[in-house]
Design an enzyme around this catalytic site. Structure first.
Site, mmCIF file in Angstrom:
data_model
loop_
_atom_site.group_PDB
_atom_site.id
_atom_site.type_symbol
_atom_site.label_atom_id
_atom_site.label_comp_id
_atom_site.label_asym_id
_atom_site.label_seq_id
_atom_site.Cartn_x
_atom_site.Cartn_y
_atom_site.Cartn_z
ATOM 1 N N ASP A 1 -26.110 -30.672 -15.425
ATOM 2 C CA ASP A 1 -24.981 -30.652 -16.055
ATOM 3 C C ASP A 1 -23.756 -30.307 -15.571
ATOM 4 O O ASP A 1 -22.847 -30.978 -15.441
ATOM 5 C CB ASP A 1 -25.311 -30.173 -17.383
ATOM 6 C CG ASP A 1 -26.138 -30.955 -18.451
ATOM 7 O OD1 ASP A 1 -26.411 -32.193 -17.886
ATOM 8 O OD2 ASP A 1 -26.552 -30.256 -19.334
ATOM 9 N N HIS B 1 -32.078 -29.096 -15.908
ATOM 10 C CA HIS B 1 -31.019 -30.016 -16.205
ATOM 11 C C HIS B 1 -29.814 -29.257 -16.387
ATOM 12 O O HIS B 1 -28.717 -30.015 -16.425
ATOM 13 C CB HIS B 1 -31.695 -30.586 -17.648
ATOM 14 C CG HIS B 1 -32.763 -31.669 -17.455
ATOM 15 N ND1 HIS B 1 -32.247 -33.055 -17.094
ATOM 16 C CD2 HIS B 1 -34.039 -31.422 -17.399
ATOM 17 C CE1 HIS B 1 -33.331 -33.745 -16.811
ATOM 18 N NE2 HIS B 1 -34.495 -32.899 -17.147
ATOM 19 N N GLU C 1 -26.080 -40.935 -14.249
ATOM 20 C CA GLU C 1 -25.157 -40.208 -12.995
ATOM 21 C C GLU C 1 -24.339 -41.326 -12.569
ATOM 22 O O GLU C 1 -23.913 -41.164 -11.517
ATOM 23 C CB GLU C 1 -26.224 -39.361 -12.087
ATOM 24 C CG GLU C 1 -26.755 -40.287 -11.457
ATOM 25 C CD GLU C 1 -28.395 -40.584 -11.986
ATOM 26 O OE1 GLU C 1 -29.447 -41.073 -11.461
ATOM 27 O OE2 GLU C 1 -28.506 -40.232 -13.215
ATOM 28 N N ASP D 1 -22.461 -43.799 -8.037
ATOM 29 C CA ASP D 1 -23.646 -43.325 -8.454
ATOM 30 C C ASP D 1 -24.094 -41.894 -7.462
ATOM 31 O O ASP D 1 -23.999 -42.276 -6.351
ATOM 32 C CB ASP D 1 -24.809 -44.287 -8.483
ATOM 33 C CG ASP D 1 -26.204 -43.981 -8.880
ATOM 34 O OD1 ASP D 1 -26.194 -43.829 -10.063
ATOM 35 O OD2 ASP D 1 -27.018 -43.225 -7.872
ATOM 36 N N ASN E 1 -32.026 -32.182 -10.900
ATOM 37 C CA ASN E 1 -32.635 -31.825 -11.934
ATOM 38 C C ASN E 1 -34.096 -31.301 -11.675
ATOM 39 O O ASN E 1 -34.571 -30.451 -12.642
ATOM 40 C CB ASN E 1 -32.764 -33.311 -13.094
ATOM 41 C CG ASN E 1 -31.451 -33.380 -13.661
ATOM 42 O OD1 ASN E 1 -30.511 -32.586 -13.776
ATOM 43 N ND2 ASN E 1 -31.256 -34.727 -13.961
#
Length: 225
Positions: free
Chosen positions: A121, A117, A147, A104, A112
């Site tokens: 990405d 965002h 994630e 994680d 973000n």
């Protein structure tokens, strides 16, 4: 992702046989000889086998494509349990060990929130490419959540998987991103995919180990033995 699937292996073999038999028939024709009916019939059966193999491979491709994450181009959790149960069957028969790692990204929400965002990405795609670079052809990575990712490592003990994940952890921390001078890290939990427990329990053990890594300060690997 597809090369070692049974359907694609069968298609490759059927394709090779068709070409081999076609060469024999063409050579007979080039030598001015009559092609025996039995050999022609065998060639037709080989062609039919290849046609069926194409259909099977097409169906398998559609199944895999439907389970693919459009951003990172890896498999999603939709087909995860089915694939892990196949690996577990090998473990139960004593043919191999198998380890699961759940990773994680640390403080990913800040990426973000701070950069948007689109930047998030970019981070996800780059991290996945980094993970792939550390895996063997038969290892599998799945996007488990936003994630979160699960890595399945056949023929690998928990200790071996821990060493692989620690090298990966260091590589992720060294990633450079064009949009900002930031460091992205990840926390890892590793557990065995044992034949004596449900697959869901093995995922749960890796998940708990990952949260132990978070609680211990993040950017580390914890093994669940």
């Amino acid at each position: 992702m597809l090369d070692d699937r049974d359907e694609y292996v069968a298609l490759q073999k059927a394709h090779e046989v068709v070409h081999s038999e076609a060469r024999k028939l063409l050579q007979l024709s080039a030598d001015g000889l009559v092609i025996p009916p039995a050999e022609w019939d065998f060639f037709e059966r080989c062609r039919e086998t290849m046609r069926l193999s194409v259909l099977n491979a097409r169906d398998r491709f559609a199944e895999v494509a439907s389970n693919r994450d459009p951003l990172t181009e890896i498999q999603t959790r939709r087909g995860l349990l089915t694939e892990l149960r196949k690996q577990q069957a090998l473990v139960e028969r004593g043919r191999q060990a198998c380890a699961l790692a759940l990773l994680d990204l640390d403080h990913f929400k800040k990426v973000n929130d701070t950069y948007g965002h689109v930047a998030g990405d970019v981070v996800l795609v780059d991290v996945v490419q980094c993970v792939k670079a550390h895996l063997r052809p038969y290892d599998r990575i799945y996007r488990y959540g936003g994630e979160e990712f699960i890595v399945c490592m056949p023929d690998t003990t928990v200790e071996q998987a821990g060493e692989i994940m620690d090298r990966l952890r260091l590589s992720i921390a060294r990633l450079d991103f064009e949009f900002a001078d930031i460091q992205v890290t990840a926390s890892f939990g590793v557990a065995a995919l044992a034949g004596s427990m449900p697959v869901e329990d093995a995922i749960g053990r890796a998940d708990r180990a990952m949260y132990e890594a978070k609680a211990a300060g993040r950017n580390r690997v914890v093994l669940q033995r």
